[in-house]
Scaffold this motif. Sequence first.
Motif, short mmCIF file in Angstrom:
data_model
loop_
_atom_site.label_atom_id
_atom_site.label_comp_id
_atom_site.label_asym_id
_atom_site.label_seq_id
_atom_site.Cartn_x
_atom_site.Cartn_y
_atom_site.Cartn_z
N GLU A 130 0.82 -1.21 0.00
CA GLU A 130 0.00 0.00 0.00
C GLU A 130 0.85 1.26 0.00
OE1 GLU A 130 -3.59 2.19 2.49
OE2 GLU A 130 -2.48 0.56 3.42
N TYR A 180 -8.60 -2.32 -1.28
CA TYR A 180 -7.60 -2.73 -2.26
C TYR A 180 -7.07 -4.11 -1.88
CZ TYR A 180 -7.87 2.09 -3.83
OH TYR A 180 -8.34 3.29 -4.31
N GLU A 181 -6.29 -4.68 -2.75
CA GLU A 181 -5.82 -6.05 -2.53
C GLU A 181 -5.13 -6.23 -1.19
OE1 GLU A 181 -3.59 -7.84 -5.66
OE2 GLU A 181 -5.04 -7.32 -7.23
N PHE A 204 -7.79 -2.43 -7.16
CA PHE A 204 -9.02 -2.05 -6.46
C PHE A 204 -9.91 -3.27 -6.30
CE2 PHE A 204 -13.25 0.29 -6.48
CZ PHE A 204 -13.08 0.82 -5.22
#
Length: 260
Positions: free
Chosen positions: A64, A204-205, A238
Amino acid sequence: MTVDSNDLKLAGRLATAAGELLLDLRATSGLTGKELGNAGDFRANEFLLKELARLCPDDAVLSEESSDDFVRLEADRVWIVDPVDGTREYGTEGHTDWAVHVALWERDGQTGVGALSVGAVALPALGVTYVNDGAPIEPADGLAATPRGDRPRVVISGTRPAAFSEAVAAAVGGELLSMGSAGAKAMAVVRGEADAYVHAGGQYEWDSAAPVAVAKSQGLWCSRADGLTLEYNQRDVFLPDLIICRPELAETILEVTRQA
């Protein structure tokens, strides 16, 4: 996919060590709020990237807190990390609902299809780290804000609750409980503190990879809100919605979320 025990141990060790670093920063830096959250993100990310580069130099990393150069799309092994999941909670005194996520996505050499193989979720303020080794996890109620009754609990985001949250709770005859990070909410279901975690406010992932790996290893249902499979190491990272729940609640919940 066969899980390499060395990768499993590494993920757990890195998540735990990053969590300890964050606890020390929280206790000694004098920072609070957003400043503490930003410092924690930076320090934990720096530590995880350095250790992964040293120990797994041929692997790609999706974090991230780092730029995505898309080299990972051609890699056979990709670490997906969230150095501080729940930055707001980390920066708020007294909160324990924040986490560190370390997951590994691997490509199958024969089929070329990739999937999560390893996941570790550290809850540093509680002194625990969960990994997807399938070992039984003792039921607990340490994160709950209220005593547990007979009704199912559905954990949701306190800042971005899904529009279908109340409908899901009604469908299962349950009650809503707001908590912080995705990792903390997912582990509440893993630990038996809650029965479902529903989200559709944008993720997000890195928010769900490690929690999903751990939850799946405990036999929980994990999917998108429409019931489709959660896919990782995609070009677009996403991954806005998520359902983690006890298997027997899945169809009832999906009847609601598929229509949302």
